[in-house]
Design a protein around this motif. Structure first.
Motif, short mmCIF file in Angstrom:
data_model
loop_
_atom_site.label_atom_id
_atom_site.label_comp_id
_atom_site.label_asym_id
_atom_site.label_seq_id
_atom_site.Cartn_x
_atom_site.Cartn_y
_atom_site.Cartn_z
N PHE A 169 0.77 -1.13 0.07
CA PHE A 169 -0.10 -0.12 0.14
C PHE A 169 0.76 1.43 0.01
O PHE A 169 0.47 2.23 -0.59
CB PHE A 169 -0.88 -0.05 1.12
N GLY A 170 2.01 1.28 0.48
CA GLY A 170 2.85 2.67 0.64
C GLY A 170 2.47 3.09 2.12
O GLY A 170 1.33 2.76 2.67
N GLY A 171 2.95 4.31 2.12
CA GLY A 171 2.39 5.20 3.29
C GLY A 171 3.34 4.38 4.44
O GLY A 171 4.30 3.66 4.35
N PRO A 172 3.09 4.87 5.83
CA PRO A 172 2.14 5.84 6.19
C PRO A 172 2.66 7.28 6.01
O PRO A 172 3.65 7.48 5.60
CB PRO A 172 2.10 5.78 7.76
N THR A 173 1.50 8.23 6.00
CA THR A 173 1.54 9.63 5.36
C THR A 173 1.82 10.24 6.61
O THR A 173 2.23 11.41 6.61
CB THR A 173 0.47 9.92 4.58
N PHE A 286 1.41 6.54 -0.80
CA PHE A 286 0.23 5.71 -0.68
C PHE A 286 -0.52 5.34 -1.67
O PHE A 286 -0.66 6.23 -2.55
CB PHE A 286 -0.64 6.60 0.60
N SER A 287 -0.88 4.16 -2.08
CA SER A 287 -1.44 3.89 -3.48
C SER A 287 -2.71 2.78 -2.63
O SER A 287 -2.24 1.47 -2.88
CB SER A 287 -0.55 3.08 -4.10
N PRO A 288 -3.81 3.21 -2.39
CA PRO A 288 -4.73 2.29 -1.97
C PRO A 288 -5.44 1.32 -3.35
O PRO A 288 -5.15 1.60 -4.39
CB PRO A 288 -5.82 3.28 -1.52
N LEU A 289 -6.15 0.36 -2.72
CA LEU A 289 -6.82 -0.34 -3.67
C LEU A 289 -7.87 0.41 -4.51
O LEU A 289 -8.54 1.08 -3.95
CB LEU A 289 -7.76 -1.56 -3.07
N PRO A 290 -8.04 -0.10 -5.89
CA PRO A 290 -9.15 0.78 -6.47
C PRO A 290 -10.42 0.08 -5.97
O PRO A 290 -10.53 -0.89 -5.35
CB PRO A 290 -8.95 0.22 -7.94
N LEU A 291 -11.35 1.14 -5.84
CA LEU A 291 -12.74 0.65 -5.58
C LEU A 291 -13.73 0.71 -6.42
O LEU A 291 -13.77 1.37 -7.26
CB LEU A 291 -13.22 1.64 -4.36
#
Length: 292
Positions: A169-173, A286-291
């Motif tokens: 996911f990357g991050g944390p910010t 941070f690169s979240p899952l696509p929704l």
């Protein structure tokens, strides 16, 4: 992982099902092009990151995030109950026996039911909210039950193997001071030795809202299980908001209780004696899952 019931109504879960189903869409790998700090190993080469397995006296848990202090020493966080000596149903950190500060902790990759995995680092327990609350004589029920945070100081020789970015996911910010409101998206990465593959380590889901002043409830696909204890939770913006503490048996089976990281860190700063304790931000975006 400890067990407890939760009180959020089942209707909340039904209302959030469309969001949960959307999280089943295939996910791409987190971007890996952000600038890297000279003090950290490259994210794709680091062996100690958030989500690494941590073994304490035979008990396996998962790291949440990386921390540093004023002197530049490196710490890795997990749940205080990972060093506890009670049963899974012993939820109060104020009266459950725990291993002392100085206890050795081993960092590993690839641990499973048949093997303890490959050792990638070593450290010692230097702070436990449980040990601290017992020393202070804390009696507030919410604090005793949900302040579940510990720090392991990494041996200096392993510090160059660390990157603070959350895998996948990357991050944390940064640290979230607002938590994760009900219905908002949450993300986590756990490495329970009960799972046969790390393909199930990335988890995404929704927050069910606050559970008192110290805790949040979440539903993720897949749910956190024993061995994921201590793993970190990111909010919809990639900020660190919690640490995995419990799994619920009823009335919402397999939802998870998550300690509020901002509150846990504030308590640790006041009582750990670690000057300048702070969260290390990820070097990867941070690169979240696509929704859907």
């Amino acid at each position: 992982m400890r067990t407890r019931p939760v009180t959020a109504p089942a209707a909340v879960v039904l209302a959030l099902l469309p969001v949960l189903l959307g999280l089943l869409l295939p996910a791409g790998a987190a971007a890996a092009t952000a600038r890297r700090f000279a003090s950290w190993a490259p994210a794709d080469e680091a062996t100690i990151t958030p989500g690494v397995q941590m073994y304490t006296d035979g008990s396996q848990c998962t790291a949440n995030f990386v921390y540093t202090d004023r002197r530049g020493r490196v710490y890795v966080g997990y749940a205080a109950h990972c060093a506890g000596l009670g049963e899974a149903t012993d939820t109060s950190g104020c009266d459950t026996a725990t291993l002392p500060r100085g206890t050795k902790v081993r960092f590993a990759q690839g641990g499973n039911l048949a093997s303890g995995g490959t050792t990638v680092g070593r450290g010692r327990l230097v702070y436990s909210s449980w040990e601290t609350m017992q020393r202070l004589g804390t009696t507030d029920a919410d604090t005793c039950d949900y302040n579940d945070f510990a720090l392991v100081r990494l041996q200096q020789r392993f510090a160059r193997s660390v990157n603070p970015s959350v895998p996948f996911f990357g991050g944390p910010t940064g640290v979230s001071t607002d938590g994760a409101p009900a219905g908002s998206q949450v993300y986590s990465y756990g490495q329970s030795s009960l799972r046969p593959t790390t393909l199930l380590s990335p988890k995404a889901g929704v927050s069910l809202g606050a559970f008192g002043d110290w805790s949040w409830d979440v539903y993720t696909l897949t749910p956190g299980v024993p061995g994921d204890s201590g793993s970190g939770l990111l909010d919809a913006d990639g900020a660190a908001f919690g640490t995995l503490s419990t799994v619920a048996l009823a009335p919402l089976p397999l939802s998870n209780g998550v300690g509020d990281l901002a509150a846990e860190l504030d308590f640790a700063r006041r009582h750990s004696g670690i000057k300048g304790l702070r969260l290390a931000r990820g070097t990867e975006p941070f690169s979240p899952l696509p929704l859907g």
